[in-house]
Design a protein around this motif. Structure first.
Motif, short mmCIF file in Angstrom:
data_model
loop_
_atom_site.label_atom_id
_atom_site.label_comp_id
_atom_site.label_asym_id
_atom_site.label_seq_id
_atom_site.Cartn_x
_atom_site.Cartn_y
_atom_site.Cartn_z
N PRO A 158 54.59 26.94 68.23
CA PRO A 158 54.56 26.21 66.96
C PRO A 158 55.82 26.49 66.16
CG PRO A 158 52.49 27.37 67.34
CD PRO A 158 53.44 27.86 68.37
N GLY A 159 56.31 25.48 65.47
CA GLY A 159 57.46 25.66 64.60
C GLY A 159 57.11 26.52 63.39
N ILE A 160 58.13 27.05 62.74
CA ILE A 160 57.88 27.98 61.65
C ILE A 160 57.21 27.29 60.46
CG2 ILE A 160 60.19 27.70 60.63
CD1 ILE A 160 60.06 30.74 60.01
N HIS A 161 57.56 26.03 60.20
CA HIS A 161 56.92 25.32 59.09
C HIS A 161 55.44 25.09 59.37
CE1 HIS A 161 60.32 24.75 56.49
NE2 HIS A 161 61.03 24.17 57.44
N LEU A 162 55.10 24.80 60.62
CA LEU A 162 53.69 24.65 60.99
C LEU A 162 52.93 25.95 60.73
CD1 LEU A 162 53.69 22.65 64.35
CD2 LEU A 162 53.01 21.84 62.10
N SER A 163 53.55 27.06 61.05
CA SER A 163 52.90 28.34 60.83
C SER A 163 52.68 28.63 59.35
CB SER A 163 53.74 29.46 61.47
OG SER A 163 53.78 29.31 62.86
N VAL A 164 53.68 28.30 58.54
CA VAL A 164 53.54 28.50 57.09
C VAL A 164 52.38 27.67 56.56
CG1 VAL A 164 54.63 28.14 54.85
CG2 VAL A 164 55.94 29.14 56.73
N GLU A 165 52.32 26.41 56.95
CA GLU A 165 51.27 25.52 56.46
C GLU A 165 49.90 25.94 56.97
OE1 GLU A 165 51.43 23.09 54.16
OE2 GLU A 165 53.46 23.89 53.90
N ALA A 166 49.83 26.36 58.24
CA ALA A 166 48.55 26.78 58.81
C ALA A 166 48.03 28.03 58.11
CB ALA A 166 48.71 27.05 60.31
N LEU A 167 48.92 28.95 57.77
CA LEU A 167 48.53 30.17 57.10
C LEU A 167 47.94 29.86 55.72
CD1 LEU A 167 48.64 33.21 57.70
CD2 LEU A 167 50.84 33.29 56.52
N HIS A 168 48.59 28.95 55.01
CA HIS A 168 48.10 28.56 53.68
C HIS A 168 46.78 27.79 53.77
CE1 HIS A 168 47.88 26.74 49.73
NE2 HIS A 168 47.96 25.54 50.26
N ALA A 169 46.68 26.89 54.76
CA ALA A 169 45.50 26.04 54.86
C ALA A 169 44.26 26.80 55.33
CB ALA A 169 45.78 24.87 55.81
N ALA A 170 44.45 27.79 56.17
CA ALA A 170 43.31 28.46 56.78
C ALA A 170 42.83 29.68 56.00
CB ALA A 170 43.65 28.88 58.21
N ALA A 207 42.04 31.10 52.33
CA ALA A 207 41.81 30.60 50.97
C ALA A 207 42.63 31.32 49.91
CB ALA A 207 40.32 30.72 50.64
N LYS A 208 42.91 32.58 50.09
CA LYS A 208 43.60 33.34 49.05
C LYS A 208 45.11 33.44 49.26
CE LYS A 208 41.72 36.80 47.04
NZ LYS A 208 41.14 38.13 46.73
N LEU A 209 45.62 32.83 50.34
CA LEU A 209 47.06 32.89 50.60
C LEU A 209 47.75 31.64 50.09
CD1 LEU A 209 47.20 34.45 54.18
CD2 LEU A 209 47.36 35.60 51.97
N PRO A 210 48.80 31.80 49.27
CA PRO A 210 49.48 30.64 48.70
C PRO A 210 50.44 30.00 49.70
CG PRO A 210 50.58 32.63 48.00
CD PRO A 210 49.37 33.08 48.80
N ARG A 211 50.92 28.83 49.37
CA ARG A 211 52.01 28.22 50.13
C ARG A 211 53.31 28.88 49.67
NH1 ARG A 211 50.86 23.41 49.30
NH2 ARG A 211 50.17 22.70 51.36
N VAL A 212 54.12 29.37 50.60
CA VAL A 212 55.34 30.09 50.24
C VAL A 212 56.56 29.35 50.77
CG1 VAL A 212 54.17 32.32 50.19
CG2 VAL A 212 55.27 31.55 52.31
N ALA A 213 57.69 29.56 50.09
CA ALA A 213 58.96 28.99 50.53
C ALA A 213 59.49 29.80 51.70
CB ALA A 213 59.96 29.00 49.38
N LEU A 214 60.12 29.11 52.63
CA LEU A 214 60.71 29.79 53.78
C LEU A 214 62.05 30.39 53.37
CD1 LEU A 214 60.76 30.45 56.78
CD2 LEU A 214 61.76 28.20 57.20
N ARG A 215 62.16 31.70 53.50
CA ARG A 215 63.40 32.38 53.17
C ARG A 215 63.48 33.67 53.97
NH1 ARG A 215 62.67 36.67 49.64
NH2 ARG A 215 64.86 36.62 49.08
#
Length: 258
Positions: free
Chosen positions: A152-164, A166-174
């Motif tokens: 999976p691409g890194i953006h997919l991982s960021v979005e999956a982490l946020h979506a799955a 409940a308490k984890l926010p969406r974060v900027a990739l840096r």
């Protein structure tokens, strides 16, 4: 002149080659249902801004991993450019052997990258392409495509982490300055960024061990620039791998160059 179209799952690239160099490049979000007319309106404006016109084009090549879009891209070329496009995967000579169990299943993007990387880099290669998916592919010394790995691409991982979670926010990739995060956001950024660096390093090491030969590692794709200087496992960052591959394939299938 040649119009090269490379369509990924997230972004699409349109580039114009005048026979000597690439004179224009544009990117847009991939929309599977965008019609030929909509592409034409969008491209007409960009061509005009660059001092170009459809009339100057005499060739078109298309690589797409979105099958439902190919019909509209073909119509764009036929109706507005007046040329029959070369579509990767449709009776187009690639000029390299595809040494995998099911060659028809290999995405055109991976084949184009293999050809583009081999055209500029010598020896056996590992090509790391960071996009919607992260592909890590092997190119033999003779240019043959010999398979690889897809993650999976890194953006997919960021979005999956946020979506799955409940308490984890969406974060900027840096790129975090430290591996150990001291709050939730920095911990997530560290896990995503350095986790992907570790994935790339680990896969490269395992491929080299499996192959048992020295290999040059070439990184490309929109996110690769972020990782390139974060690991010694990558030898070269080459943003032009894909368009170079498209040009090379076009030349192999045409008696006259653009």
């Amino acid at each position: 002149m040649l119009l090269a179209i490379e369509q990924g799952n997230t972004n699409s690239m349109f580039a114009v080659h005048d026979g000597t160099t690439w004179v224009a490049q544009w990117r847009s979000a991939t929309e599977a249902n965008r019609t030929a007319d909509e592409y034409a309106v969008w491209l007409t404006q960009l061509f005009a801004m660059s001092g170009l016109s459809f009339e100057a084009l005499d060739a078109c090549i298309v690589s797409s991993v979105v099958p439902q879009s190919v019909f509209n891209l073909r119509n764009l070329s036929r109706r507005y450019l007046g040329v029959e496009p070369l579509v990767i995967g449709e009776n187009v000579a690639l000029g390299i052997p595809i040494r995998v169990d099911k060659p028809s299943e290999v995405g055109s993007d991976r084949i184009v990258n293999a050809i583009g990387a081999h055209a500029a880099h010598s020896g056996p290669l590992i090509v790391v392409d960071s996009g919607t998916a992260t592909t890590i592919d092997v190119v033999a010394a003779d240019g043959g495509f010999e398979g690889g790995a897809i993650a999976p691409g890194i953006h997919l991982s960021v979005e999956a982490l946020h979506a799955a979670a409940a308490k984890l926010p969406r974060v900027a990739l840096r790129r975090p300055g430290r591996v150990i995060g001291t709050d939730t956001v920095s911990a997530m950024q560290s896990g995503v960024f350095w986790g992907y660096v570790a994935l790339i390093e680990g896969m490269i090491a395992r491929i080299k061990a499996e192959r048992g030969e020295p290999m040059t590692v070439v990184a490309t794709g929109g996110i690769a620039a972020l990782f390139y200087d974060a690991t010694a496992a990558i030898d070269d960052f080459d943003p032009d791998v894909t368009i170079r591959g498209l040009l090379e394939i076009y030349r192999r299938n045409s008696s006259s160059r653009p």
